[in-house]
Design a protein around this motif. Structure first.
Motif, PDB file in Angstrom:
ATOM      1  N   MET A  88       0.818  -1.213   0.000  1.00  0.00           N
ATOM      2  CA  MET A  88       0.000   0.000   0.000  1.00  0.00           C
ATOM      3  C   MET A  88       0.851   1.261   0.000  1.00  0.00           C
ATOM      4  O   MET A  88       0.386   2.331  -0.388  1.00  0.00           O
ATOM      5  CB  MET A  88      -0.922   0.011   1.211  1.00  0.00           C
ATOM      6  CG  MET A  88      -0.209   0.058   2.544  1.00  0.00           C
ATOM      7  SD  MET A  88      -1.373  -0.155   3.893  1.00  0.00           S
ATOM      8  CE  MET A  88      -0.292  -0.072   5.316  1.00  0.00           C
ATOM      9  N   GLY A  89       2.087   1.151   0.457  1.00  0.00           N
ATOM     10  CA  GLY A  89       2.960   2.309   0.545  1.00  0.00           C
ATOM     11  C   GLY A  89       3.635   2.633  -0.780  1.00  0.00           C
ATOM     12  O   GLY A  89       3.445   1.940  -1.786  1.00  0.00           O
ATOM     13  N   PRO A  90       4.431   3.682  -0.807  1.00  0.00           N
ATOM     14  CA  PRO A  90       5.104   4.071  -2.053  1.00  0.00           C
ATOM     15  C   PRO A  90       6.332   3.227  -2.315  1.00  0.00           C
ATOM     16  O   PRO A  90       6.903   2.627  -1.404  1.00  0.00           O
ATOM     17  CB  PRO A  90       5.498   5.525  -1.777  1.00  0.00           C
ATOM     18  CG  PRO A  90       5.772   5.544  -0.298  1.00  0.00           C
ATOM     19  CD  PRO A  90       4.763   4.593   0.307  1.00  0.00           C
ATOM     20  N   VAL A 121      -1.524   3.056  -7.725  1.00  0.00           N
ATOM     21  CA  VAL A 121      -2.914   2.883  -7.325  1.00  0.00           C
ATOM     22  C   VAL A 121      -3.008   1.565  -6.558  1.00  0.00           C
ATOM     23  O   VAL A 121      -2.564   0.521  -7.039  1.00  0.00           O
ATOM     24  CB  VAL A 121      -3.851   2.845  -8.547  1.00  0.00           C
ATOM     25  CG1 VAL A 121      -5.289   2.559  -8.105  1.00  0.00           C
ATOM     26  CG2 VAL A 121      -3.772   4.148  -9.319  1.00  0.00           C
ATOM     27  N   PHE A 122      -3.554   1.622  -5.348  1.00  0.00           N
ATOM     28  CA  PHE A 122      -3.745   0.408  -4.552  1.00  0.00           C
ATOM     29  C   PHE A 122      -5.232   0.132  -4.439  1.00  0.00           C
ATOM     30  O   PHE A 122      -5.995   0.990  -3.990  1.00  0.00           O
ATOM     31  CB  PHE A 122      -3.132   0.567  -3.162  1.00  0.00           C
ATOM     32  CG  PHE A 122      -3.327  -0.644  -2.287  1.00  0.00           C
ATOM     33  CD1 PHE A 122      -2.652  -1.823  -2.557  1.00  0.00           C
ATOM     34  CD2 PHE A 122      -4.205  -0.610  -1.218  1.00  0.00           C
ATOM     35  CE1 PHE A 122      -2.844  -2.952  -1.765  1.00  0.00           C
ATOM     36  CE2 PHE A 122      -4.404  -1.729  -0.415  1.00  0.00           C
ATOM     37  CZ  PHE A 122      -3.717  -2.898  -0.688  1.00  0.00           C
ATOM     38  N   ASN A 123      -5.658  -1.078  -4.853  1.00  0.00           N
ATOM     39  CA  ASN A 123      -7.087  -1.405  -4.808  1.00  0.00           C
ATOM     40  C   ASN A 123      -7.363  -2.761  -4.159  1.00  0.00           C
ATOM     41  O   ASN A 123      -8.230  -3.502  -4.585  1.00  0.00           O
ATOM     42  CB  ASN A 123      -7.717  -1.322  -6.204  1.00  0.00           C
ATOM     43  CG  ASN A 123      -7.299  -2.481  -7.111  1.00  0.00           C
ATOM     44  OD1 ASN A 123      -6.374  -3.239  -6.789  1.00  0.00           O
ATOM     45  ND2 ASN A 123      -7.970  -2.627  -8.246  1.00  0.00           N
ATOM     46  N   GLY A 124      -6.595  -3.043  -3.092  1.00  0.00           N
ATOM     47  CA  GLY A 124      -6.843  -4.268  -2.350  1.00  0.00           C
ATOM     48  C   GLY A 124      -6.514  -5.520  -3.127  1.00  0.00           C
ATOM     49  O   GLY A 124      -7.303  -6.460  -3.144  1.00  0.00           O
ATOM     50  N   TRP A 125      -5.326  -5.510  -3.771  1.00  0.00           N
ATOM     51  CA  TRP A 125      -4.834  -6.671  -4.516  1.00  0.00           C
ATOM     52  C   TRP A 125      -5.830  -7.146  -5.573  1.00  0.00           C
ATOM     53  O   TRP A 125      -6.142  -8.334  -5.682  1.00  0.00           O
ATOM     54  CB  TRP A 125      -4.476  -7.815  -3.556  1.00  0.00           C
ATOM     55  CG  TRP A 125      -3.469  -7.408  -2.530  1.00  0.00           C
ATOM     56  CD1 TRP A 125      -2.112  -7.344  -2.690  1.00  0.00           C
ATOM     57  CD2 TRP A 125      -3.740  -6.976  -1.187  1.00  0.00           C
ATOM     58  NE1 TRP A 125      -1.524  -6.890  -1.528  1.00  0.00           N
ATOM     59  CE2 TRP A 125      -2.499  -6.660  -0.592  1.00  0.00           C
ATOM     60  CE3 TRP A 125      -4.910  -6.834  -0.433  1.00  0.00           C
ATOM     61  CZ2 TRP A 125      -2.400  -6.207   0.722  1.00  0.00           C
ATOM     62  CZ3 TRP A 125      -4.804  -6.377   0.872  1.00  0.00           C
ATOM     63  CH2 TRP A 125      -3.560  -6.074   1.430  1.00  0.00           C
ATOM     64  N   ASP A 136      -5.798   2.763   3.190  1.00  0.00           N
ATOM     65  CA  ASP A 136      -4.497   2.313   2.695  1.00  0.00           C
ATOM     66  C   ASP A 136      -4.137   2.942   1.358  1.00  0.00           C
ATOM     67  O   ASP A 136      -2.962   3.168   1.063  1.00  0.00           O
ATOM     68  CB  ASP A 136      -4.498   0.788   2.549  1.00  0.00           C
ATOM     69  CG  ASP A 136      -4.438   0.071   3.893  1.00  0.00           C
ATOM     70  OD1 ASP A 136      -4.237   0.743   4.916  1.00  0.00           O
ATOM     71  OD2 ASP A 136      -4.586  -1.165   3.906  1.00  0.00           O
ATOM     72  N   ALA A 137      -5.141   3.257   0.538  1.00  0.00           N
ATOM     73  CA  ALA A 137      -4.887   3.854  -0.771  1.00  0.00           C
ATOM     74  C   ALA A 137      -4.278   5.250  -0.659  1.00  0.00           C
ATOM     75  O   ALA A 137      -3.740   5.770  -1.639  1.00  0.00           O
ATOM     76  CB  ALA A 137      -6.178   3.915  -1.577  1.00  0.00           C
ATOM     77  N   ARG A 138      -4.355   5.854   0.532  1.00  0.00           N
ATOM     78  CA  ARG A 138      -3.805   7.200   0.728  1.00  0.00           C
ATOM     79  C   ARG A 138      -2.446   7.202   1.423  1.00  0.00           C
ATOM     80  O   ARG A 138      -1.831   8.264   1.584  1.00  0.00           O
ATOM     81  CB  ARG A 138      -4.793   8.050   1.522  1.00  0.00           C
ATOM     82  CG  ARG A 138      -6.099   8.337   0.790  1.00  0.00           C
ATOM     83  CD  ARG A 138      -6.905   9.408   1.505  1.00  0.00           C
ATOM     84  NE  ARG A 138      -7.488   8.889   2.736  1.00  0.00           N
ATOM     85  CZ  ARG A 138      -8.736   8.420   2.850  1.00  0.00           C
ATOM     86  NH1 ARG A 138      -9.523   8.406   1.794  1.00  0.00           N
ATOM     87  NH2 ARG A 138      -9.192   7.987   3.991  1.00  0.00           N
ATOM     88  N   LEU A 156      -0.990   3.168 -12.692  1.00  0.00           N
ATOM     89  CA  LEU A 156      -0.878   1.717 -12.695  1.00  0.00           C
ATOM     90  C   LEU A 156      -1.297   1.157 -11.347  1.00  0.00           C
ATOM     91  O   LEU A 156      -0.821   1.611 -10.301  1.00  0.00           O
ATOM     92  CB  LEU A 156       0.560   1.299 -13.003  1.00  0.00           C
ATOM     93  CG  LEU A 156       0.820  -0.201 -13.168  1.00  0.00           C
ATOM     94  CD1 LEU A 156       0.196  -0.714 -14.462  1.00  0.00           C
ATOM     95  CD2 LEU A 156       2.328  -0.495 -13.142  1.00  0.00           C
ATOM     96  N   VAL A 157      -2.210   0.184 -11.361  1.00  0.00           N
ATOM     97  CA  VAL A 157      -2.525  -0.541 -10.135  1.00  0.00           C
ATOM     98  C   VAL A 157      -1.404  -1.550  -9.922  1.00  0.00           C
ATOM     99  O   VAL A 157      -1.181  -2.448 -10.734  1.00  0.00           O
ATOM    100  CB  VAL A 157      -3.891  -1.252 -10.227  1.00  0.00           C
ATOM    101  CG1 VAL A 157      -4.186  -1.997  -8.935  1.00  0.00           C
ATOM    102  CG2 VAL A 157      -5.000  -0.243 -10.523  1.00  0.00           C
ATOM    103  N   ASN A 158      -0.686  -1.382  -8.831  1.00  0.00           N
ATOM    104  CA  ASN A 158       0.524  -2.178  -8.598  1.00  0.00           C
ATOM    105  C   ASN A 158       0.828  -2.161  -7.112  1.00  0.00           C
ATOM    106  O   ASN A 158       0.358  -1.279  -6.387  1.00  0.00           O
ATOM    107  CB  ASN A 158       1.694  -1.595  -9.402  1.00  0.00           C
ATOM    108  CG  ASN A 158       2.946  -2.443  -9.311  1.00  0.00           C
ATOM    109  OD1 ASN A 158       2.887  -3.669  -9.388  1.00  0.00           O
ATOM    110  ND2 ASN A 158       4.091  -1.808  -9.144  1.00  0.00           N
ATOM    111  N   GLU A 159       1.596  -3.119  -6.668  1.00  0.00           N
ATOM    112  CA  GLU A 159       2.059  -3.157  -5.284  1.00  0.00           C
ATOM    113  C   GLU A 159       3.560  -3.393  -5.274  1.00  0.00           C
ATOM    114  O   GLU A 159       4.110  -4.040  -6.170  1.00  0.00           O
ATOM    115  CB  GLU A 159       1.365  -4.277  -4.495  1.00  0.00           C
ATOM    116  CG  GLU A 159      -0.145  -4.206  -4.478  1.00  0.00           C
ATOM    117  CD  GLU A 159      -0.791  -5.040  -5.567  1.00  0.00           C
ATOM    118  OE1 GLU A 159      -1.809  -4.574  -6.149  1.00  0.00           O
ATOM    119  OE2 GLU A 159      -0.281  -6.144  -5.852  1.00  0.00           O
ATOM    120  N   GLY A 160       4.207  -2.916  -4.225  1.00  0.00           N
ATOM    121  CA  GLY A 160       5.652  -3.093  -4.119  1.00  0.00           C
ATOM    122  C   GLY A 160       6.078  -4.541  -4.104  1.00  0.00           C
ATOM    123  O   GLY A 160       7.176  -4.881  -4.565  1.00  0.00           O
ATOM    124  N   GLY A 161       5.219  -5.434  -3.572  1.00  0.00           N
ATOM    125  CA  GLY A 161       5.550  -6.848  -3.575  1.00  0.00           C
ATOM    126  C   GLY A 161       5.442  -7.487  -4.939  1.00  0.00           C
ATOM    127  O   GLY A 161       5.860  -8.634  -5.133  1.00  0.00           O
TER     128      GLY A 161
END
Length: 358
Positions: A88-90, A121-125, A136-138, A156-161
């Protein structure tokens, strides 16, 4: 501005985490909640031996966090849905002015790099029905502002993991995450790669077909790469391998190894691949485990690694110590974290040092 995501092994300014706040992460009982909090605190304390750690915590949970955490762990109050800061983080990056010329303080002049923070953009996986993500999106913007980083917005909807980088232009990712219809419907590899080049400086993408079995089920991320592969040094890959034919990941990791052996770095050289055996435990009573020694985090002069009270722990730690030569390996029992859906890498996010502070 030209942005580049440094390798995780480059010097850090600090490590970010988020305190378990509610829902499935805390569990259903007081004992469940205590186990989660103690596990997150153990990771924070292991990392704090090497570098500063800042924990994002809901204002109403501050007193609870203070009861578990060493006072040297910094606290940042913010609204949270969950505790997976990697996702959720940058993703922090370093930037230099494009087209710099001698005398303007740009790259040709040796001027200092600027700290940036890519706000995916984080949208809950992928809009999972069990997830909530309004707060979490903020968090990306909140952490970026606190760190003094320039916000780098992304559509882009993406996560650091979901990404691993070598700091030299290579990014590892999985088709089931960035091309997930629940994340980026209709997106092509070329479109994803163009956005990763713009935001993190990735000029070469290695696409893996999928992630681990459990991580691909209902309560997983749909295939994060940080359970599968890590880059301890340029040109070297640590790869999770399931040797037991009983486990469905035996076939999965075989496919992944085949892709990686055929791939190259951004510089065109083949990888040196080091296989890291999965833990001996195959099942936890709820399903096939996705326990992985790959889900560690590098810190300044050290490594915080997962153990599982497993016969393979000692061998895996030796492999990690050899791959991250010169770093002290601190082991943390990660079974409680994995039972919530992730590992040590998933609950941490490194902030790179700018050259002036490296």
């Amino acid at each position: 501005m030209s942005w580049r995501m440094p390798a995780e092994t480059d010097p850090h300014e600090r490590l970010w985490m988020a305190w378990p706040s509610g829902g499935y992460t805390l569990g259903e009982t007081a004992e469940d909640a205590h186990e989660a909090r103690a596990a997150w605190a153990a990771v924070a304390h292991a990392a704090r031996r090497y570098e500063p750690v800042t924990m994002v915590v809901r204002p109403e949970d501050r007193a609870i966090a203070e009861a578990y955490l060493d006072p040297r762990v910094g606290l940042l109050e913010a609204a949270l849905d969950d505790a997976w800061i990697r996702d959720m983080g940058p993703s922090f990056v370093l930037g230099t002015p494009t087209g710099g010329t001698p005398g303007d303080g740009g790259p040709a002049d040796g001027g200092p790099a600027r700290l940036g923070a890519v706000d995916w953009v984080f949208n809950g996986w992928g809009q999972q029905d069990w997830a909530s993500w309004e707060d979490d999106a903020r968090i990306g913007g909140t952490v970026a502002q606190t760190a003094g980083a320039e916000l780098v917005p992304s559509s882009l909807v993406n996560e650091g993991g979901g990404i691993q980088v070598d700091g030299r232009g290579t990014v590892l990712l999985t088709e089931t995450v960035q091309l997930d219809p629940g994340r980026n419907p209709g997106a092509t590899k070329a479109q994803v790669e163009a956005e990763l080049e713009r935001t993190i400086g990735a000029r070469h993408a290695v696409w893996l077909p999928r992630g681990l079995t459990r991580d691909s089920e209902r309560f997983g991320t749909r295939g994060h790469v940080d359970l599968v592969a890590a880059i301890p040094s340029p040109g070297t890959l640590l790869v999770h391998v399931q040797h037991s034919p009983e486990h469905p990941d035996h076939e999965v990791t075989g496919q992944i190894l085949e892709v990686l052996h055929a791939s190259r770095t951004a510089d065109g050289t083949p990888w040196t691949i080091i296989e890291v055996p999965a833990p001996a435990q195959l099942h936890d009573g709820e399903g096939w485990v996705d326990y992985s020694y790959i889900n560690h985090v590098a810190v300044n002069g050290g490594l915080v690694a997962c153990t599982f009270n497993d016969p393979h722990d000692e061998k895996a730690l030796r492999i990690l110590a050899d791959a991250y030569r010169g770093r002290h390996v601190s082991a943390v029992d990660a079974r409680i974290i994995f039972s919530r859906g992730g590992g040590i890498h998933c609950i941490t996010q490194q902030q790179p040092a700018t050259p002036a502070h490296a």
